[in-house]
Design a protein around this motif. Structure first.
Motif, PDB file in Angstrom:
ATOM      1  N   GLY A 184       0.781  -1.223   0.000  1.00 15.44           N
ATOM      2  CA  GLY A 184       0.000   0.000   0.000  1.00 15.44           C
ATOM      3  C   GLY A 184       0.816   1.279   0.000  1.00 15.44           C
ATOM      4  N   GLU A 185       2.138   1.163  -0.112  1.00 14.40           N
ATOM      5  CA  GLU A 185       3.006   2.354  -0.063  1.00 14.40           C
ATOM      6  C   GLU A 185       3.679   2.618  -1.403  1.00 14.40           C
ATOM      7  OE1 GLU A 185       5.768   1.848   3.098  1.00 14.40           O
ATOM      8  OE2 GLU A 185       4.230   1.758   4.659  1.00 14.40           O
ATOM      9  N   ASP A 186       4.347   1.625  -1.937  1.00 17.61           N
ATOM     10  CA  ASP A 186       5.038   1.752  -3.212  1.00 17.61           C
ATOM     11  C   ASP A 186       4.239   1.024  -4.296  1.00 17.61           C
ATOM     12  OD1 ASP A 186       7.041   3.090  -1.908  1.00 17.61           O
ATOM     13  OD2 ASP A 186       8.329   1.332  -1.697  1.00 17.61           O
ATOM     14  N   PHE A 187       4.078   1.691  -5.420  1.00 12.55           N
ATOM     15  CA  PHE A 187       3.330   1.126  -6.537  1.00 12.55           C
ATOM     16  C   PHE A 187       4.261   0.940  -7.738  1.00 12.55           C
ATOM     17  CE2 PHE A 187       0.064   2.467  -3.798  1.00 12.55           C
ATOM     18  CZ  PHE A 187      -1.157   1.943  -4.216  1.00 12.55           C
ATOM     19  N   TYR A 188       4.008  -0.094  -8.522  1.00 12.82           N
ATOM     20  CA  TYR A 188       4.796  -0.318  -9.734  1.00 12.82           C
ATOM     21  C   TYR A 188       3.915  -0.106 -10.960  1.00 12.82           C
ATOM     22  CZ  TYR A 188       2.641  -4.995  -9.962  1.00 12.82           C
ATOM     23  OH  TYR A 188       1.754  -6.034 -10.039  1.00 12.82           O
ATOM     24  N   TYR A 189       4.570   0.269 -12.070  1.00 10.56           N
ATOM     25  CA  TYR A 189       3.851   0.580 -13.305  1.00 10.56           C
ATOM     26  C   TYR A 189       3.751  -0.670 -14.172  1.00 10.56           C
ATOM     27  CZ  TYR A 189       2.455   3.118 -17.527  1.00 10.56           C
ATOM     28  OH  TYR A 189       1.775   3.579 -18.626  1.00 10.56           O
ATOM     29  N   GLY A 190       2.538  -0.956 -14.627  1.00 11.96           N
ATOM     30  CA  GLY A 190       2.305  -2.051 -15.569  1.00 11.96           C
ATOM     31  C   GLY A 190       1.256  -1.608 -16.557  1.00 11.96           C
ATOM     32  N   PHE A 191       1.663  -1.263 -17.748  1.00 13.62           N
ATOM     33  CA  PHE A 191       0.734  -0.670 -18.710  1.00 13.62           C
ATOM     34  C   PHE A 191      -0.438  -1.592 -19.015  1.00 13.62           C
ATOM     35  CE2 PHE A 191      -0.750  -0.175 -23.098  1.00 13.62           C
ATOM     36  CZ  PHE A 191      -1.187   1.144 -23.065  1.00 13.62           C
ATOM     37  N   PHE A 192      -0.160  -2.888 -19.139  1.00 17.82           N
ATOM     38  CA  PHE A 192      -1.217  -3.807 -19.547  1.00 17.82           C
ATOM     39  C   PHE A 192      -2.011  -4.331 -18.340  1.00 17.82           C
ATOM     40  CE2 PHE A 192       1.666  -3.855 -23.193  1.00 17.82           C
ATOM     41  CZ  PHE A 192       0.764  -3.600 -24.209  1.00 17.82           C
TER      42      PHE A 192
END
Length: 516
Positions: A184-192
């Motif tokens: 709930g603190e760090d988010f990762y990017y995933g386009f799909f």
């Protein structure tokens, strides 16, 4: 034999009438610039060991089918280890998915393909990995992990305005691109999707990892090139120049290993967005061709596709003369062509005739040559190939129960081979015509300037003194077209098209190719 197996073909007995002008002509291989590539989803192609899943050894067994069809190359959808059936989320870039076989199986297949003069291109998915890839497993352990910067991470407060982004793009209906790994603190990017985290190409270590993967497949394995998935999404959409620069760098690194490496990119957008990728990706899929072809049938507007194609080719030529226009009428992401054409057999045969009579380097999706069916979801566009009637078809994959390409709808290849009016024999014949006629394969595209009825598509193909006049009727009603006196030889006719006294008569969905 059950009557229903013949129905899709017997209903169109009069569709194919062609003049045998190619029997004494030399078959030429125009790949990559104008040759033909056959797309295979191995899982559904041919099952050699009876486990229900198509495999690499099955492809080796069926290379003669590719050769007989007239294709010059194969593009394999993903073959690397992955947790999903489609395998677009890779867990090991240097391996073969165990369901498909071993690396030795692949190298044996590759050797056999090359002996038959068939090139091999593999899907390379580098925009993202699987969330189960060892790099990502390490990356999510913490901010200090050496693999943290292999992916794109951000703290929740810095991306609060983007977490619930609701943008749907041409190539993804995903509405959430920042994903919570669980803290709930760090988010990762995933386009799909969350299971496909994007790699961070601002990290030079990531770029070098990717180049090493390319070197492995080109140098140690020996493939001929790559189809680059999601090429537009190496960086986010607001960084197009960085995308262009990366692909130029990628091409430079790959040509150091294999100077004639083939690179074809998936950039799903309009020509103005696609064209700047050409310096890095000399071959690009022409999505406009696919959609405009279908639109032409819906509107019964014959010149719509010719105008669009001429516009695209001229636009690309202003950027570089060295480009490969990868045209296609269907692929693994689109509904099967027969479904898109109202399940009309005449339209299907004509559509591939249009594809083969236009400039470009055409791609054919496995199963289209036997009239396979399929609609979304994607699994149903990727159903098993029907080699023979079920009782005799030991190689038919069974990993999925077909919803569309069933025995009572699709006539298997073994039966189609013996029927002169079958889809397969039409595909084989029109491909042979292209492979034996340089103007059809390599010629420039020119408009035919005379007034035409709206359903008529007419254009010229010119190459080194040879000139062809190509005419297609995309409507149901018969059309008559006045043609110049110089075109007196009928090179090819589909659907009882005829030439008499400088007048071509084309019934509905008929085509004719004339030669001076």
């Amino acid at each position: 034999m059950k009557k229903h197996l013949l129905a899709p073909i017997l209903s169109v007995l009069t569709i194919l009438t062609s003049c045998d002008t190619t029997s004494n002509s030399k078959v030429e291989n125009h790949w990559p610039h104008a040759g033909i590539t056959y797309e295979i989803f191995i899982q559904s192609f041919y099952d050699s060991n009876g486990d229900g899943i198509g495999d690499i050894n099955g492809v080796t067994k069926k290379l003669d089918h590719v050769k007989e069809l007239g294709a010059n190359a194969i593009w394999f959808m993903p073959i690397m280890p992955s947790p999903s059936y489609h395998k677009y989320d890779v867990t090991d870039y240097n391996g073969i998915h165990p369901d498909y076989g071993t690396m030795d199986d692949f190298k044996n297949m590759l050797k056999s393909a090359h002996e038959k003069n068939i090139k091999v291109v593999i899907d390379l998915i580098i925009n993202h990995t699987s969330s189960e890839h060892p790099w990502f497993i390490e990356s999510k352990k913490g901010r200090d992990n050496p693999y943290r910067d292999y992916y794109v991470w951000a703290q929740k407060d810095t991306i609060a305005d983007f977490i619930n982004k609701k943008t749907i793009t041409l190539d993804s209906d995903n509405i959430r691109q920042w994903h919570d790994p669980g803290n709930g603190e760090d988010f990762y990017y995933g386009f799909f999707i969350g299971g496909m985290p994007d790699l961070n190409f601002d990290n030079p270590k990531v770029r070098e990892e990717i180049y090493e993967i390319g070197r492995f497949w080109l140098e140690e394995v020996g493939v001929d090139g790559f189809r680059l998935d999601a090429a537009k999404h190496i960086y986010t959409d607001d960084r197009p120049k960085d995308n262009h620069a990366f692909w130029k760098e990628f091409r430079s690194e790959m040509t150091k290993i294999k100077p004639d490496v083939y690179l074809v990119g998936e950039v799903y957008d309009m020509k103005e967005v696609v064209a700047p990728y050409l310096p890095g990706l000399p071959a690009l899929f022409n999505f406009d061709f696919h959609y405009t072809l279908l639109e032409s049938y819906k509107k019964e507007d014959g010149m719509l596709l010719v105008r669009k194609q001429k516009e695209i080719l001229d636009f690309y030529k202003d950027i570089t003369d060295e480009f490969i226009d990868a045209t296609f009428s269907s692929n693994h992401d689109q509904p099967r062509l027969l479904n898109s054409l109202d399940e009309n057999p005449k339209k299907l045969k004509q559509a591939v005739t249009i594809l083969m009579s236009m400039p470009g380097a055409p791609y054919l999706y496995y199963g289209e040559e036997i009239g396979m069916m399929g609609k979304k979801p994607d699994e149903n566009i990727r159903e098993p190939f029907l080699w023979d009637i079920r009782a005799n078809d030991s190689g038919r994959a069974t990993w999925i129960d077909a919803e569309y390409s069933k025995d009572d709808v699709v006539t298997p290849l073994a039966i189609q081979k013996s029927m002169s009016t079958s889809y397969f024999n039409h595909y084989r014949e029109i491909i042979k015509l292209r492979n034996t006629n340089r103007a059809l394969a390599l010629g420039d595209l020119e408009f035919y300037s005379e007034d035409l009825s709206k359903p008529v598509m007419a254009f010229l193909r010119k190459y080194e003194g040879q000139e062809l006049f190509v005419i297609h009727n995309l409507g149901q009603e018969e059309q008559s077209i006045n043609v110049p006196e110089s075109f007196q030889a009928v090179l090819f006719s589909l659907g009882n098209g005829s030439l008499e006294n400088n007048i071509v008569r084309l019934p509905g969905y008929a085509s004719i190719i004339l030669e001076k």
